[in-house]
Every structure is written in C-alpha cells, then in structure tokens.
Design an enzyme around this catalytic site. Sequence first.
Site, PDB file in Angstrom:
ATOM      1  N   GLY A   8       0.814  -1.214   0.000  1.00 55.86           N
ATOM      2  CA  GLY A   8       0.000   0.000   0.000  1.00 55.86           C
ATOM      3  C   GLY A   8       0.844   1.258   0.000  1.00 55.86           C
ATOM      4  O   GLY A   8       0.508   2.253   0.641  1.00 55.86           O
ATOM      5  N   ALA A   9       1.936   1.234  -0.765  1.00 55.24           N
ATOM      6  CA  ALA A   9       2.883   2.351  -0.759  1.00 55.24           C
ATOM      7  C   ALA A   9       2.487   3.473  -1.695  1.00 55.24           C
ATOM      8  O   ALA A   9       3.251   4.424  -1.872  1.00 55.24           O
ATOM      9  CB  ALA A   9       4.281   1.842  -1.126  1.00 55.24           C
ATOM     10  N   ASN A  10       1.313   3.407  -2.289  1.00 58.40           N
ATOM     11  CA  ASN A  10       0.906   4.416  -3.257  1.00 58.40           C
ATOM     12  C   ASN A  10       0.118   5.569  -2.643  1.00 58.40           C
ATOM     13  O   ASN A  10      -0.167   6.562  -3.313  1.00 58.40           O
ATOM     14  CB  ASN A  10       0.080   3.796  -4.376  1.00 58.40           C
ATOM     15  N   GLY A  12      -1.463   7.492   1.449  1.00 56.21           N
ATOM     16  CA  GLY A  12      -1.583   7.472   2.898  1.00 56.21           C
ATOM     17  C   GLY A  12      -0.262   7.270   3.621  1.00 56.21           C
ATOM     18  O   GLY A  12       0.791   7.764   3.219  1.00 56.21           O
ATOM     19  N   GLY A  14       1.534   4.575   3.946  1.00 56.44           N
ATOM     20  CA  GLY A  14       2.506   3.804   3.188  1.00 56.44           C
ATOM     21  C   GLY A  14       3.360   4.665   2.289  1.00 56.44           C
ATOM     22  O   GLY A  14       4.583   4.493   2.208  1.00 56.44           O
ATOM     23  N   TYR A 167     -13.673  -4.819   9.300  1.00 55.67           N
ATOM     24  CA  TYR A 167     -12.354  -4.186   9.386  1.00 55.67           C
ATOM     25  C   TYR A 167     -11.677  -4.501  10.718  1.00 55.67           C
ATOM     26  O   TYR A 167     -10.525  -4.944  10.758  1.00 55.67           O
ATOM     27  CB  TYR A 167     -12.510  -2.677   9.202  1.00 55.67           C
TER      28      TYR A 167
END
Length: 301
Positions: A8-10, A12, A14, A167
Amino acid sequence: MLSIAITGANSGIGLRAARTLAAAGHHVLALCRDLDRGRAALAEINAHAAHPATLVQADLSSPDSIEAAADQLTRTAGHLDVLVNNAAVFDQTLREPRFTADGHELFWATNHLGPFLLTARLSPLLAAAARPRVINVASKGLLSMPRIRIRFDQLDDPSWFTPTRAYYHAKLAQIMTTMTLAERAEKAEKEEKAERAQKGAGRLEVACVRVPAVRLDAGRVAAMPWLLRTLYAPKNRMAVPAERLGDTYARLATGDGPLPGPYVDEDLRPVRAPAFAYDEPARERLWAASQAATGNPAWAW
C-alpha cells in the site's frame, strides 16, 4: 542501506513511509495493487530518493498476485530486511459484503489473509537478513470493542457483515498473528541459534502498530459520496497527519534498538491489546485457520 518492502505504498501512511525511508538512503520496494497509481507514487518517492525505489504489483486480495510478487522479489533480492504490511481496505460505502475469487470476504482476504500469505512467502528472504523485522498494522478503534473475538465459525459468513465489524475483526487477527509470529521466531532462534549465527542471520523481530485515526488524502475524501464526505470532514480535520505515522513506520523499520513490544502505539509505547488476543489457544486456532485458507505456505520460522 536496508531493503524494505511496504504494501500500500501508493497513498496514505505507506506513501509517506516510503518517501521518508527512500530519502534516508534505503531501498524501498513499493508494493501496490494498481500499477498506474503505483507509478505515480514511485515518481513521488524517487523525486528525493538516495536510491531508486522499485515498484512491485501486489493485490493482497489475490493469492495469485501475492505469489507473483513474492516470486519477483525472490528473483531480484538476496534478502529482505523489513516487511511493512500496511495495505488495507476499509470501504465504508459497502452495504453488502464482496467476495474474492477464492470465496473469501474481501476485508478478511485483504486485511488478514493477504498479509499472512505474503509474510510466509517472503519469510526466507527475511530469514536471510541480519536483523529482519515484520511490521503489521492494527487500529486504535479496537479500544471501542473490548469484547471483540475472532468469529472462527463465521470467517466468511455474510450475515454479520458491516464494514466496521469486518475491518476491526481483521485487525484483531493481525495483532494475534503478530504475537504468534514473535513466539515462533523466538522458539526457532532457541532451537537453531548456532546454525543461524553461522549463516549471519538474525532473529526475527515483529511489532504491530496501533494506528489512530489518520487524515485521509484529499483524493480519497473527494471520492466519497457527498453525505459521507460531509459527515467525515470534522473527524478528518482532527485526525493525525499521515506524515507522522509514516515517521512511526520508519522508526520501527530502522531503529537501532530492539522493537519495544509486540503491540505499540504511534509513539512506539507498548500498549495492551484486546483481551482476546492473549488467548493462546485462540491464537493457535487462528494460525491454523489462516494456514489452511492460504494453502499451507511454508515458513522460515
């Protein structure tokens, strides 16, 4: 220079962590589901990187995608110092559960089974590092659910689904997996200490971060339905900036001393987990269920 994989480095936290770590001279492996968004993030990460980051496509809801990402990393990396299991889905607009091609509820698949399988597949690379670390992510919102438990007989049952329940259910599982993995690593280190020392491999350290409400990127807020966006605006203004949590990830990934505990807050202070996380038979049952659901992957520990 450390080799650090971040899911999820794209966007937020990350993205912020990836930028910070790359600028500090580490080799960031940016795992992203969407290649177009990943390429845009990569350009932002590399704008100030001491060493260019690498983009790896990985959809954590898809075992095939996870296997392909792990194969790519195995071919190109001799070891992996840190794995940050950051990516998660929390679509509050969903009114009905969605299911993956393998029949798993989407939140459970993406937020728990995916990180579980990815960590297993990358465990040989981690085991080859001098000071390997795995960082998982939970949520401070669990404080509002002190009696939450793993629904072992209803893991993919749609009857109890709401985005919030699904979640936090998966986030509880991440805490429990962190505890179990830490115990497995400690046991393996005791049994194989001499052999591992000869190979130059270090004992795995594991931590799970209790992330508070994080300020969403403008693009994510804009994508919300009008009513949800309006209701969420006050909370978003009060939320912690993603940059601060990105620094938390970076400190956990690169700190010189031992990790402060299996469950820590954004300031790296040890905190109590939900009561159910301390149930050892439940943790063992969760590990067994996760193993079965992900095809019984082999582990280095």
